[in-house]
Motif scaffolding. Structure first.
Motif, PDB file in Angstrom:
ATOM      1  N   LEU A 116       0.810  -1.206   0.000  1.00 42.01           N
ATOM      2  CA  LEU A 116       0.000   0.000   0.000  1.00 42.01           C
ATOM      3  C   LEU A 116       0.849   1.263   0.000  1.00 42.01           C
ATOM      4  O   LEU A 116       0.485   2.271  -0.606  1.00 42.01           O
ATOM      5  CB  LEU A 116      -0.945  -0.013   1.209  1.00 42.01           C
ATOM      6  CG  LEU A 116      -1.891   1.180   1.332  1.00 42.01           C
ATOM      7  CD1 LEU A 116      -2.787   1.280   0.101  1.00 42.01           C
ATOM      8  CD2 LEU A 116      -2.740   1.067   2.598  1.00 42.01           C
ATOM      9  N   ALA A 117       2.012   1.202   0.690  1.00 45.29           N
ATOM     10  CA  ALA A 117       2.882   2.391   0.737  1.00 45.29           C
ATOM     11  C   ALA A 117       3.356   2.769  -0.661  1.00 45.29           C
ATOM     12  O   ALA A 117       3.374   3.963  -1.024  1.00 45.29           O
ATOM     13  CB  ALA A 117       4.070   2.125   1.657  1.00 45.29           C
ATOM     14  N   ASP A 118       3.749   1.746  -1.474  1.00 44.38           N
ATOM     15  CA  ASP A 118       4.160   2.047  -2.845  1.00 44.38           C
ATOM     16  C   ASP A 118       2.998   2.611  -3.661  1.00 44.38           C
ATOM     17  O   ASP A 118       3.192   3.522  -4.483  1.00 44.38           O
ATOM     18  CB  ASP A 118       4.696   0.775  -3.514  1.00 44.38           C
ATOM     19  CG  ASP A 118       5.946   0.251  -2.814  1.00 44.38           C
ATOM     20  OD1 ASP A 118       6.633   1.078  -2.182  1.00 44.38           O
ATOM     21  OD2 ASP A 118       6.208  -0.962  -2.889  1.00 44.38           O
ATOM     22  N   ALA A 119       1.796   2.080  -3.416  1.00 46.16           N
ATOM     23  CA  ALA A 119       0.623   2.579  -4.145  1.00 46.16           C
ATOM     24  C   ALA A 119       0.330   4.033  -3.793  1.00 46.16           C
ATOM     25  O   ALA A 119       0.000   4.851  -4.663  1.00 46.16           O
ATOM     26  CB  ALA A 119      -0.583   1.700  -3.842  1.00 46.16           C
ATOM     27  N   ILE A 120       0.456   4.370  -2.508  1.00 45.40           N
ATOM     28  CA  ILE A 120       0.194   5.760  -2.097  1.00 45.40           C
ATOM     29  C   ILE A 120       1.214   6.704  -2.713  1.00 45.40           C
ATOM     30  O   ILE A 120       0.873   7.815  -3.152  1.00 45.40           O
ATOM     31  CB  ILE A 120       0.193   5.853  -0.554  1.00 45.40           C
ATOM     32  CG1 ILE A 120      -1.004   5.088   0.028  1.00 45.40           C
ATOM     33  CG2 ILE A 120       0.153   7.309  -0.100  1.00 45.40           C
ATOM     34  CD1 ILE A 120      -1.043   5.063   1.536  1.00 45.40           C
ATOM     35  N   GLU A 121       2.486   6.272  -2.774  1.00 39.13           N
ATOM     36  CA  GLU A 121       3.501   7.115  -3.394  1.00 39.13           C
ATOM     37  C   GLU A 121       3.215   7.312  -4.880  1.00 39.13           C
ATOM     38  O   GLU A 121       3.384   8.411  -5.435  1.00 39.13           O
ATOM     39  CB  GLU A 121       4.884   6.474  -3.209  1.00 39.13           C
ATOM     40  CG  GLU A 121       5.402   6.543  -1.785  1.00 39.13           C
ATOM     41  CD  GLU A 121       5.570   7.982  -1.320  1.00 39.13           C
ATOM     42  OE1 GLU A 121       5.921   8.851  -2.145  1.00 39.13           O
ATOM     43  OE2 GLU A 121       5.352   8.244  -0.121  1.00 39.13           O
ATOM     44  N   ALA A 122       2.751   6.252  -5.552  1.00 41.00           N
ATOM     45  CA  ALA A 122       2.408   6.376  -6.974  1.00 41.00           C
ATOM     46  C   ALA A 122       1.231   7.312  -7.175  1.00 41.00           C
ATOM     47  O   ALA A 122       1.204   8.124  -8.118  1.00 41.00           O
ATOM     48  CB  ALA A 122       2.105   4.994  -7.552  1.00 41.00           C
ATOM     49  N   ILE A 123       0.239   7.230  -6.298  1.00 46.80           N
ATOM     50  CA  ILE A 123      -0.927   8.122  -6.395  1.00 46.80           C
ATOM     51  C   ILE A 123      -0.504   9.558  -6.141  1.00 46.80           C
ATOM     52  O   ILE A 123      -0.982  10.499  -6.799  1.00 46.80           O
ATOM     53  CB  ILE A 123      -2.010   7.670  -5.402  1.00 46.80           C
ATOM     54  CG1 ILE A 123      -2.580   6.307  -5.820  1.00 46.80           C
ATOM     55  CG2 ILE A 123      -3.127   8.697  -5.307  1.00 46.80           C
ATOM     56  CD1 ILE A 123      -3.536   5.699  -4.814  1.00 46.80           C
ATOM     57  N   LYS A 124       0.401   9.769  -5.191  1.00 47.04           N
ATOM     58  CA  LYS A 124       0.908  11.119  -4.926  1.00 47.04           C
ATOM     59  C   LYS A 124       1.636  11.673  -6.128  1.00 47.04           C
ATOM     60  O   LYS A 124       1.498  12.852  -6.480  1.00 47.04           O
ATOM     61  CB  LYS A 124       1.815  11.088  -3.698  1.00 47.04           C
ATOM     62  CG  LYS A 124       2.367  12.449  -3.308  1.00 47.04           C
ATOM     63  CD  LYS A 124       3.223  12.349  -2.057  1.00 47.04           C
ATOM     64  CE  LYS A 124       3.782  13.718  -1.663  1.00 47.04           C
ATOM     65  NZ  LYS A 124       4.640  13.627  -0.459  1.00 47.04           N
ATOM     66  N   ALA A 125       2.431  10.810  -6.809  1.00 51.96           N
ATOM     67  CA  ALA A 125       3.173  11.267  -7.979  1.00 51.96           C
ATOM     68  C   ALA A 125       2.259  11.575  -9.156  1.00 51.96           C
ATOM     69  O   ALA A 125       2.608  12.365 -10.033  1.00 51.96           O
ATOM     70  CB  ALA A 125       4.201  10.195  -8.383  1.00 51.96           C
ATOM     71  N   ALA A 126       1.063  10.958  -9.171  1.00 56.93           N
ATOM     72  CA  ALA A 126       0.135  11.188 -10.278  1.00 56.93           C
ATOM     73  C   ALA A 126      -0.479  12.577 -10.214  1.00 56.93           C
ATOM     74  O   ALA A 126      -1.114  13.015 -11.187  1.00 56.93           O
ATOM     75  CB  ALA A 126      -0.965  10.126 -10.264  1.00 56.93           C
ATOM     76  N   GLY A 127      -0.364  13.268  -9.086  1.00 58.01           N
ATOM     77  CA  GLY A 127      -0.869  14.630  -8.980  1.00 58.01           C
ATOM     78  C   GLY A 127      -2.377  14.690  -8.803  1.00 58.01           C
ATOM     79  O   GLY A 127      -2.998  13.781  -8.244  1.00 58.01           O
ATOM     80  N   ALA A 128      -2.983  15.790  -9.289  1.00 61.20           N
ATOM     81  CA  ALA A 128      -4.423  16.030  -9.089  1.00 61.20           C
ATOM     82  C   ALA A 128      -5.277  15.051  -9.860  1.00 61.20           C
ATOM     83  O   ALA A 128      -6.457  14.859  -9.544  1.00 61.20           O
ATOM     84  CB  ALA A 128      -4.779  17.464  -9.491  1.00 61.20           C
TER      85      ALA A 128
END
Length: 698
Positions: A637-649
């Motif tokens: 989940l931590a990697d997924a959250i970082e990917a979602i953060k990098a995806a922006g708005a």
């Protein structure tokens, strides 16, 4: 008839000895009293001056009392003169004897004069009292009229300043009986100006009037298209909790079912003979309470049968069944359930919808003569032929679900809505939000014209313009309180309202009070419904209710050795000790799978591609098998959250996250949902374009 009654009827007129004297009886009483005193005084040689002294004292006493009672001067003079004249005659009669013709004639003349003067004085008193009351009413009317004229002038100026519309004149200003506001009835200017010009500026008008928070200005059509009604709320009635009325009197589908109160204190009535209903409310807005309010109104109606579909363990219908079912799952003969049928599973819901379709189809044929006699194409709804109202909790979500079983239910629901209007079968659906995915079905928008939006201040997924098209000036911030929102029907324009607060104790009271009021399904419909309807309360089909009502578990989970304190958990096969029977079953299953592989070959499961090959048993993603998870979610989940953060708005959809981390979509959805509840992510509901975004970009 008793003897005493017969005697009282044949004994002549009944005299009321407690009643006061009128002009005739008063004069008669005065003259007989004067004669009695004169005769007694003459026989006993009483000094004549005593009679004069008593009369003078009576005149003074009545004058003082009259002044205290604020009688007119004519009344005071009449009463004083009567005393003095009577005292003078009595004094003369005591001295000369009351039995002469002169004495008796003068006494009769005095009696007539007293009666006439008294009658004239009474008429004068009544006229003066009427004048006083009329003057008081005129003063009140003048004061109220002045207040209304001031309100009219103020709002003519305000509408001109804010909306650029010059009202021709104000016809009336009606103050609401509840004291929470008023209505301005105005005539629009010539030139084709419509009330919409004012309606869309409601928030600006409220701000200009410096109204308290929660108070609104709403403009609607008047008696004709050249008039406008401006409702101004001056007291915020949405912030307070309004308890459900304790009056459980009978209701009818034709006279309206109350669903709450409007800001002017009037009940918000809905008419569902031909219309369907739609209730929208996010979590925490009071939707469940509102649903119980709707069921309460249906339970009080004498011409409505309520069927409830709630696939969430039937939770919305159980409180209405609980008082009528014993611990053995059988109906109590003295009490009937507050609803007529409850479905909590896909199978029971499907059976209910198919039964409704069968009833509607049979009614169309069997009641042709009845409709011809009534000269109508709508089935006459009465307590003998009741309307069936299907209340489907989160039914709007069923209509847009991609699940195979839900799609089948959705088709049946739409068929009921489309085909059975004239036969008296309608629906009330609920939804968690007013989004395009929920309201995308044209049939729902066309048939569900009775619509409610409980906002609770929630802005996400509450597009009021989609739920109430054509209505302007509606803002979620106008109803930030739990149980408050907007209600619109074909009979009344969209306006703010407050749902009643109904307590579990009241639900029990309503079930008991309305038990003998529920109609029975007519024989024609019962024949079409068959055993599916007749056996709906069969103990076998209500076993789940019995388990829910008694709070029992069919098979308690065995204890699992642990180093820490014992805790309750599911009775999972993964946690059970393996015995001989289980080993035999596993060997048989392995042999079966070997034969299948040998005969048909094997392929790699798509979901297993890219997953770690640990010694985890296939099947559900159970906590019993998780070794790399903690309270914050799985390790990926931590990697997924970082990917979602990098995806922006723009965020990421669950499908994209599943492809990224190599997990099943269902497992990813559950983990992302838990993360959103913990505040680590934000879910943006936008139908097929819904996505999860990082709080920094929300």
């Amino acid at each position: 008839m008793s003897a005493s009654t017969a005697t009282s009827k044949n004994s002549g007129p009944v005299l009321d000895w407690a009643a006061g004297h009128g002009p005739v009886t008063g004069a008669l009483s005065a003259t007989t009293g004067m004669f009695a005193v004169a005769a007694t005084g003459a026989a006993t040689s009483m000094p004549p001056a005593w009679a004069l002294a008593v009369g003078t004292a009576g005149a003074i006493g009545h004058t003082a009392a009259g002044l205290r009672w604020r009688n007119t001067g004519r009344t005071l003079a009449t009463r004083a003169a009567s005393w003095l004249v009577g005292a003078g005659w009595t004094t003369w009669a005591v001295a000369h004897g009351p039995l002469s013709w002169a004495a008796l004639g003068s006494l009769a003349t005095i009696g007539v004069a007293i009666g006439t003067a008294t009658r004239a004085a009474n008429l004068h008193e009544e006229a003066r009292e009427e004048e006083t009351l009329h003057a008081e009413r005129q003063a009140i009317a003048a004061e109220l009229s002045a207040e209304r004229r001031a309100i009219a002038a103020e709002w003519i100026d305000r509408v001109q300043r804010v909306c650029g519309v010059t009202l021709a004149r104000v016809m009336a200003v009606e103050m609401w009986k509840t004291g929470t506001g008023f209505t301005v009835d105005a005539e629009l200017p010539a030139g084709g100006t419509t009330y919409d010009r004012i309606a869309k500026e409601g928030p600006r008008l409220a701000a200009d009037a410096r109204l308290p928070h929660g108070c609104t200005v709403a403009a609607g059509p008047g008696v004709d298209q050249g008039r406008v009604l401006i409702d101004v709320t001056t007291v915020n009635v949405l912030s307070k909790e309004v308890p459900y009325p304790t009056d459980y009197s009978p209701l009818s589908l034709h006279t309206g079912i109350p669903w709450g109160v409007r800001t002017n204190g009037e009940s918000a009535l809905v008419f569902l003979r031909e219309q369907c209903g739609l209730l929208v409310g996010p979590t925490g807005s009071g939707k469940t309470n509102m649903l119980h309010t709707i069921l309460a109104g249906f339970a009080r109606a004498t011409d409505v049968l309520t069927w409830v579909i709630d696939l969430n363990a039937g939770s919305s219908g159980l409180p209405w069944v609980r008082p009528a079912i014993d611990p053995d799952g059988k109906l109590i003969s003295e009490v009937k359930p507050g609803i007529d049928w409850l479905a909590s599973t896909y199978e029971e819901a499907r059976l209910m919808l198919e039964t409704a379709l069968a009833i509607g189809s049979h009614r169309k044929i069997a009641y042709q003569d009845l409709m011809a006699t009534a000269n109508t194409d709508l089935l006459p709804i009465t307590p003998q032929i009741p309307q069936i109202l299907l209340v489907i909790d989160e039914g709007a979500e069923i209509l847009v679900s991609n699940d195979k079983e839900m799609r089948e239910l959705a088709q049946l629901i739409l068929k009921v809505i489309r085909l059975l209007r004239s036969m008296g079968i309608r629906t009330v659906l609920t939804a968690l939000g007013a989004t395009g995915s929920v309201l995308g079905n044209l049939l729902i928008r066309r048939e569900a014209k009775t619509r409610v939006a409980l906002t609770g201040g929630e802005t996400e997924g509450m597009d009021l313009s989609k739920l109430f098209p054509g209505s302007r000036g509606l803002r979620v911030t106008q109803a930030p309180y739990k149980g408050s929102g907007f209600l619109g029907t074909p009979e009344t324009p969209v306006a703010l309202f407050k749902a009643w607060r109904i307590l579990p104790s009241q639900i029990r009271e309503i079930v008991t009070a309305t038990s003998n009021r529920h109609p029975a399904l007519d024989k024609v419909s019962g024949h079409a419904a068959g055993d599916a309807y007749a056996q709906r309360w069969n103990p076998d089909r209500t076993a789940w209710m019995r388990q829910a009502l008694t709070n029992t578990v069919a098979e308690p989970a065995p204890s699992v050795p642990a180093t820490g304190p014992a805790k309750s958990s599911l009775n999972l096969s993964a946690l059970r000790p393996t015995g001989p029977d289980e080993e035999d079953a596993d060997a048989l299953a392995a042999e079966l799978m070997r034969q299948i592989d040998q005969r048909f070959g094997t392929t790699t499961e798509p979901e297993a591609v890219g997953q770690p090959s640990d010694e985890q048993a296939p099947g559900l993603n159970l906590s019993a098998f998780r070794g790399n998870e903690d309270s914050s979610g799985p390790a990926w989940l931590a990697d997924a959250i970082e990917a979602i953060k990098a995806a922006g708005a723009a965020g990421m959809k669950p499908k994209a996250v599943a492809d990224l981390v190599g997990r099943s979509r269902q497992a990813v959805r559950d983990a992302l949902k838990d993360a959103a509840e913990r505040g680590e992510l934000v879910y943006r509901d936008n139908g097929p374009h819904s996505a999860y975004i990082h709080p920094e970009h929300a």
